[in-house]
Write an enzyme that holds these catalytic residues in place. Structure first.
Site, mmCIF file in Angstrom:
data_model
loop_
_atom_site.group_PDB
_atom_site.id
_atom_site.type_symbol
_atom_site.label_atom_id
_atom_site.label_comp_id
_atom_site.label_asym_id
_atom_site.label_seq_id
_atom_site.Cartn_x
_atom_site.Cartn_y
_atom_site.Cartn_z
ATOM 1 N N GLU A 46 0.838 -1.209 0.000
ATOM 2 C CA GLU A 46 0.000 0.000 0.000
ATOM 3 C C GLU A 46 0.871 1.257 0.000
ATOM 4 O O GLU A 46 0.452 2.313 -0.466
ATOM 5 C CB GLU A 46 -0.929 -0.017 1.225
ATOM 6 C CG GLU A 46 -2.277 0.625 0.982
ATOM 7 C CD GLU A 46 -3.271 0.351 2.101
ATOM 8 O OE1 GLU A 46 -2.896 0.476 3.285
ATOM 9 O OE2 GLU A 46 -4.431 0.015 1.808
ATOM 10 N N HIS A 100 7.381 -27.101 -0.563
ATOM 11 C CA HIS A 100 6.694 -28.219 -1.206
ATOM 12 C C HIS A 100 5.472 -27.720 -1.959
ATOM 13 O O HIS A 100 4.548 -28.468 -2.217
ATOM 14 C CB HIS A 100 6.304 -29.265 -0.166
ATOM 15 C CG HIS A 100 7.482 -29.910 0.480
ATOM 16 N ND1 HIS A 100 7.874 -31.197 0.200
ATOM 17 C CD2 HIS A 100 8.383 -29.430 1.363
ATOM 18 C CE1 HIS A 100 8.952 -31.484 0.899
ATOM 19 N NE2 HIS A 100 9.278 -30.423 1.617
ATOM 20 N N LYS A 137 -13.813 1.372 -4.285
ATOM 21 C CA LYS A 137 -14.914 1.888 -3.462
ATOM 22 C C LYS A 137 -15.910 2.650 -4.328
ATOM 23 O O LYS A 137 -17.123 2.502 -4.171
ATOM 24 C CB LYS A 137 -14.371 2.795 -2.358
ATOM 25 C CG LYS A 137 -13.671 2.042 -1.250
ATOM 26 C CD LYS A 137 -13.291 2.987 -0.121
ATOM 27 C CE LYS A 137 -12.443 2.281 0.925
ATOM 28 N NZ LYS A 137 -11.870 3.240 1.872
#
Lengths: 449, 449
Positions: A288, A309, A423
């Site tokens: 961010e 793995h 948003k």
């Protein structure tokens, strides 16, 4: 005394000494921008000397409320998303255990996190998990209008009121929010909730050492004064202009140099499951802060040895645009001897006489060599142990590093303009008041994708 | 009838129709290599028609052992790493809940996973979590020599023997291992453990629909016949040569075209916390199959909406080498109405009358638009619901896609040569017999990094 050893030996073949040398003037400039509050986003740099100036009254208030919750409830529900979630979750795992709620002694308070997604199934399951245990709520939102947190708070408020009545519910809510303004502040003042403050000059992803992170930590019995003391020690260690003694500068420089060479993805790895959420916290802090203007290092994470793995194959032999930073714990809190068996049917006799942690540490050494050989630059952040002081310093170390790093990129480390994009689209599609003009537009868009 | 809708509308602005057209001959060739067992690694393609040929006796044996564990123990410890861990964990979360162990009715069996790391702290905490509950162990390792699993098994065998005596311990161990050879097979036959088979022609990351994944699923009460039926339906749907009706071909083609344009990191995202480990399973499947020869798509994951408030900023505005594949669930198993409040102090009144899932779905729509606008190609894998049949088909869909995809890259999808690199380094440093010559070498190397 630093609690952190930054180890850049694993990039020796990728970065020459003179490259660090040549970057030093830029590092000094980045520091100057930060400390003189002349860089982009300088209104959000109060974290720089926050811990050493921590308000004693605030500290007592946090501790009073933590005690109240402990006495009142078997369960604390912490409602928040992003920085209002990851810091506390990371600290709980780091200091206690990923199985924190399963390992409590009778009478201690469990902690669950909510409001960090919009899933109805997850919320319904969490409500079932809490069941008829007494619970309190800590709702964390600076504005009060973060959709996830505000929605989740409606559900838990309803559940509290059904259980304890209106007044009883009010007594079980702690709102961590803006000191003066915002919808949650207004609601809290009107209803009479207990409150704590999300300060103005510190963004969400830097807020773990404010009341945002400290209240849940205190409820879990973590000594928050020691965490703050660790961060204050970090201020001394990582504000220095001396490159050779300042690990934050070394880390920021290494990242910048590697990025310019095409190592554009960083993997934060660790060898302890209790550090899995440290990497999640770090991913927000780095991603961010740096991921804007079409640049920045992509933050990824790995949990060893499990991921060796899994996509470990990719790390070893895939595209060579990865580097890794491994957080290593030198002295683990607990250890176990490798059990002896008379038969040696599994061929592990050569490990008898060793402890499990010795095997883990040696595997970590081996992986570092293998990855370097495979072309993956390897940085290590070594800590002696997982204690409060180290946690505080570690937080400060990464915060300082990313601030410097972003200034080296010419980026504002403290805003998050891209978060608005989703948003806006979401509010438009949900027909939120104020988004009428966008609403039609996005509905058309949706039909055509 | 397919349980999966693959939606490539979100790449329309990134991939032109003729690009798919031009790739069709290569897709057909990749299919031919796979089905005629002429491609690299063709010894490991038994998963292709595994579910439709599933041995009925094996099925009954798995169900018998699941019942035995359910009757015998409050806790099953599943010991395994990589494909011997992620498939079962993913299935449990997907079909039940990430809080599976907390939501059980009295008498049902909890499931914990061990042997997927080397952390002494994690193991010690897990032993404390199990405490004095009756437990059984399912140890999963084809060779028996996977260090993590074999070491962990020593600890749990010791704990079983201390609790139940030698014979009692034997009665509580189920070894899922090679049919004939290997150290675990030998030990199992000598001691008299119950056993299930890890087949020869299926690699670890493709093994979730063998006894490896099916026993833990059956213990959790998942209807494994339905899961297998879903995978068998997948065989019909995703083996077709018809591009327009074969979603696995469409997905493989989209990935290949995007990669060649510089979109080298894929984010598998979902909007349900119960799919977080689906992404972890996927990361192994994709990363271990494709990440070799210095190429392949880097597999990453995101959990929405939580990660939108984390590295979502990076996804929206960072380097443009990302694309995302979103697994979307159209009908969630449970839902909740947004609670009404008379005050509307939080400004969420506009959401009243909606369900929480409608908000979640709309957020997902909004994010797709925002990400496409931000330059992130967006693929969607839509499922109607999280049920057994869908899970089986979903598994087959991704397995088929990655096999085709890897052949498009000219890569053997079924080996994992890079995993040996770290094992060699680790064994050398641990002085494992047979690594004497490497031992000195690596110890010198370690001094110099």
């Amino acid at each position: 005394m630093t609690a952190i050893q930054f180890d850049s030996h694993g990039v020796k073949t990728f970065i020459k000494e003179h490259e660090y040398e040549e970057l030093k003037p830029q590092l000094a400039m980045a520091q100057k921008l930060l400390f003189e509050k002349k860089g982009a986003g300088s209104d959000y740099t109060d974290w720089v000397n926050w811990a050493s100036n921590f308000d004693q009254q605030e500290l007592q208030e946090i501790q009073r409320l933590a005690k109240k919750v402990q006495q009142q409830s078997k369960v604390l529900v912490v409602i928040g998303i992003g920085g209002s979630y990851l810091g506390a979750k990371m600290a709980l795992d780091f200091m206690k255990s990923p199985w924190y709620n399963d390992l409590l002694e009778d009478g201690q308070t469990k902690i669950y996190f909510a409001g960090n997604n919009l899933s109805a199934m997850a919320l319904q399951q969490l409500l079932r998990v809490i069941g008829d245990q007494d619970f309190s709520v800590n709702v964390i939102s600076k504005s009060g209008q973060t959709t996830e947190a505000a929605l989740s708070f409606r559900f838990f408020k309803q559940a509290l009121e059904e259980r304890y009545g209106r007044e009883g519910a009010v007594d079980r809510i702690i709102a961590t929010t803006d000191q003066k303004k915002g919808t949650l502040r207004e609601e809290a003042d009107t209803a009479g909730y207990e409150t704590l403050v999300v300060p103005d000059g510190i963004g969400g992803r830097f807020s773990v050492l404010t009341a945002v992170g400290l209240l849940p930590m205190a409820v879990a019995g973590i000594d928050i004064e020691k965490v703050l003391a660790g961060a204050a020690a970090g201020e001394e260690n990582y504000r220095s202009a001396n490159f050779s003694s300042n690990a934050a500068l070394q880390y920021a420089a290494s990242r910048r140099i590697l990025y310019d060479k095409g190592y554009t993805t960083e993997i934060l790895a660790s060898w302890e499951p209790s550090l899995q959420y440290f990497a999640e916290w770090w991913k927000q802090l780095m991603g961010e802060s740096e991921g804007k203007n079409l640049k920045g290092i992509y933050p990824s994470s790995a949990n060893y040895s499990t991921d060796l793995h899994s996509f470990g194959q990719y790390i070893q032999e895939g595209r060579r645009d990865l580097f890794e930073t491994v957080v290593r714990v030198d002295e683990v809190a607990s250890d176990l001897d490798v059990p002896k068996t008379p038969e040696n049917s599994d061929g592990l006799a050569y490990l008898e006489g060793k402890t499990l942690d010795q095997v883990n540490q040696t595997a970590a050494d081996g992986v570092a060599i293998a990855h370097i050989d495979g072309g993956v630059p390897n940085l290590a952040v070594r800590i002696a142990k997982q204690d409060e002081r180290t946690l505080g310093e570690l937080i400060y170390f990464f915060e300082m590093s990313v601030a410097i790093s972003a200034y080296l990129f010419g980026i504002n480390p403290f805003n998050q303009p891209g978060v608005e994009a989703y948003k806006t689209a979401m509010f438009a599609l949900l027909e939120k008041p104020g988004y009428e003009s966008e609403s039609q537009l996005y509905k058309e868009r949706l039909k055509n994708i």
